[in-house]
Write a protein that holds these residues in place. Sequence first.
Motif, PDB file in Angstrom:
ATOM      1  N   GLU A 173     -23.609 -11.973  27.487  1.00 50.25           N
ATOM      2  CA  GLU A 173     -23.463 -12.348  29.067  1.00 50.25           C
ATOM      3  C   GLU A 173     -22.078 -12.872  29.422  1.00 50.25           C
ATOM      4  N   CYS A 174     -21.849 -13.888  28.651  1.00 49.66           N
ATOM      5  CA  CYS A 174     -20.407 -14.748  29.222  1.00 49.66           C
ATOM      6  C   CYS A 174     -19.770 -15.069  27.877  1.00 49.66           C
ATOM      7  N   CYS A 175     -18.389 -15.022  28.229  1.00 48.08           N
ATOM      8  CA  CYS A 175     -17.391 -15.592  26.966  1.00 48.08           C
ATOM      9  C   CYS A 175     -16.146 -16.284  27.609  1.00 48.08           C
ATOM     10  N   THR A 176     -15.680 -17.279  26.635  1.00 46.29           N
ATOM     11  CA  THR A 176     -14.504 -17.950  27.102  1.00 46.29           C
ATOM     12  C   THR A 176     -13.459 -17.202  26.188  1.00 46.29           C
ATOM     13  N   ARG A 188      -8.665 -13.212  22.192  1.00 51.01           N
ATOM     14  CA  ARG A 188     -10.030 -12.875  21.708  1.00 51.01           C
ATOM     15  C   ARG A 188     -11.113 -13.857  22.503  1.00 51.01           C
ATOM     16  N   ALA A 189     -12.258 -13.675  22.098  1.00 51.64           N
ATOM     17  CA  ALA A 189     -13.270 -14.621  22.424  1.00 51.64           C
ATOM     18  C   ALA A 189     -13.405 -15.764  21.680  1.00 51.64           C
ATOM     19  N   ALA A 190     -13.693 -16.855  22.608  1.00 49.65           N
ATOM     20  CA  ALA A 190     -13.820 -18.029  21.745  1.00 49.65           C
ATOM     21  C   ALA A 190     -15.319 -18.516  21.732  1.00 49.65           C
ATOM     22  N   GLU A 191     -15.866 -18.651  22.728  1.00 46.62           N
ATOM     23  CA  GLU A 191     -17.362 -18.639  22.867  1.00 46.62           C
ATOM     24  C   GLU A 191     -18.192 -17.608  23.388  1.00 46.62           C
ATOM     25  N   THR A 192     -19.390 -17.165  22.930  1.00 43.54           N
ATOM     26  CA  THR A 192     -20.186 -16.288  23.780  1.00 43.54           C
ATOM     27  C   THR A 192     -21.470 -17.078  24.282  1.00 43.54           C
ATOM     28  N   PHE A 193     -22.063 -16.953  25.118  1.00 46.72           N
ATOM     29  CA  PHE A 193     -23.228 -17.589  25.478  1.00 46.72           C
ATOM     30  C   PHE A 193     -23.904 -17.002  26.856  1.00 46.72           C
ATOM     31  N   ASN A 194     -25.096 -17.327  27.188  1.00 53.08           N
ATOM     32  CA  ASN A 194     -25.962 -17.074  28.332  1.00 53.08           C
ATOM     33  C   ASN A 194     -25.436 -17.981  29.635  1.00 53.08           C
ATOM     34  N   LEU A 195     -25.398 -17.460  30.646  1.00 55.41           N
ATOM     35  CA  LEU A 195     -25.248 -18.047  31.811  1.00 55.41           C
ATOM     36  C   LEU A 195     -26.207 -19.177  32.150  1.00 55.41           C
ATOM     37  N   ILE A 196     -27.409 -19.250  31.874  1.00 52.23           N
ATOM     38  CA  ILE A 196     -28.377 -20.192  32.060  1.00 52.23           C
ATOM     39  C   ILE A 196     -27.949 -21.349  31.182  1.00 52.23           C
ATOM     40  N   ASP A 197     -27.061 -21.022  30.121  1.00 53.41           N
ATOM     41  CA  ASP A 197     -26.796 -22.368  29.235  1.00 53.41           C
ATOM     42  C   ASP A 197     -25.669 -23.172  29.807  1.00 53.41           C
ATOM     43  N   LEU A 198     -24.845 -22.665  30.903  1.00 49.00           N
ATOM     44  CA  LEU A 198     -23.749 -23.405  31.400  1.00 49.00           C
ATOM     45  C   LEU A 198     -24.142 -24.555  31.912  1.00 49.00           C
TER      46      LEU A 198
END
Length: 279
Positions: free
Chosen positions: A257-260, A269-279
């Motif tokens: 869903e999301c990445c930094t 490149r991507a650092a972290e990937t995660f779901n929006l709800i976990d922000l």
Amino acid sequence: MKLHTINTGFFKLDGGAMFGVVPKTIWQKTNPADNNNLCTWAMRCLLIEDGNQLTLIDTGIGNKQDEKFFSHYYLHGDDTMEKSLAGLGFGLADITDVFLTHLHFDHVGGAVSREGEKLLPTFKNATYWTNEKHWQWATVPNPREKASFLKENILPIQESGQLQFVEEKENTNWRKDIEIGFAYGHTDAMMLPKINYKGRTIVYMADLLPSVGHLPLPYVMAYDMFPLKTLQEKQAFLEEAVANNYILYLEHDPINECCTLQQTERGIRAAETFNLIDL
């Protein structure tokens, strides 16, 4: 303000078209294809809950097209617009604004529904937002892009009187905590919302960056009208995103869903990937 992921299901597109000049032997490592060379993609929308305003960004492909049309795209998954909204306690009539990043069928198809013989806005109480330059581009389409701009997805919005235009200028302040950027490589005057949320900037990437697999600069879709422009826009954006620690919200990535982002020896490149709800 609260942000909510709205999943509307998955569809399939040709892997070669999605990665342009990049060989399949390379792109299939991150986005494996089926026996027909088709890759799975999400149609992930975003709901912004802010006081009395419920703003939906993009609408997925919808369900009003005929069987032949859908047979090309292999829709699958259990998610729908209605189901996702209901899971948050909302219905179609609760949406106050529909923001359309651009008017390709997989982004705008759900904006209009078929009711008997009529085509009517799905969100009857909403104002629909695009911009005048892109509207003109979509309603008088070039032959190459014509198949992506379906009049039944677009014209009923105007006919309903629910259409309004965002001013097209660099870094438009559309609302408090929402700024709009513009991109011109994928299609003319695509809009990218930048949302100030919990002290971070979340950018809805639309088709400037469909997935984490598209982070390397040469990974540009064959669907793009102006690929070199996309490459330039992507490079400038990624550098800005790293410098400002943006969170990228990915509309089409089937998993993330999301990445930094981070700078590496191979580029950004991507650092972290995660779901929006976990922000």
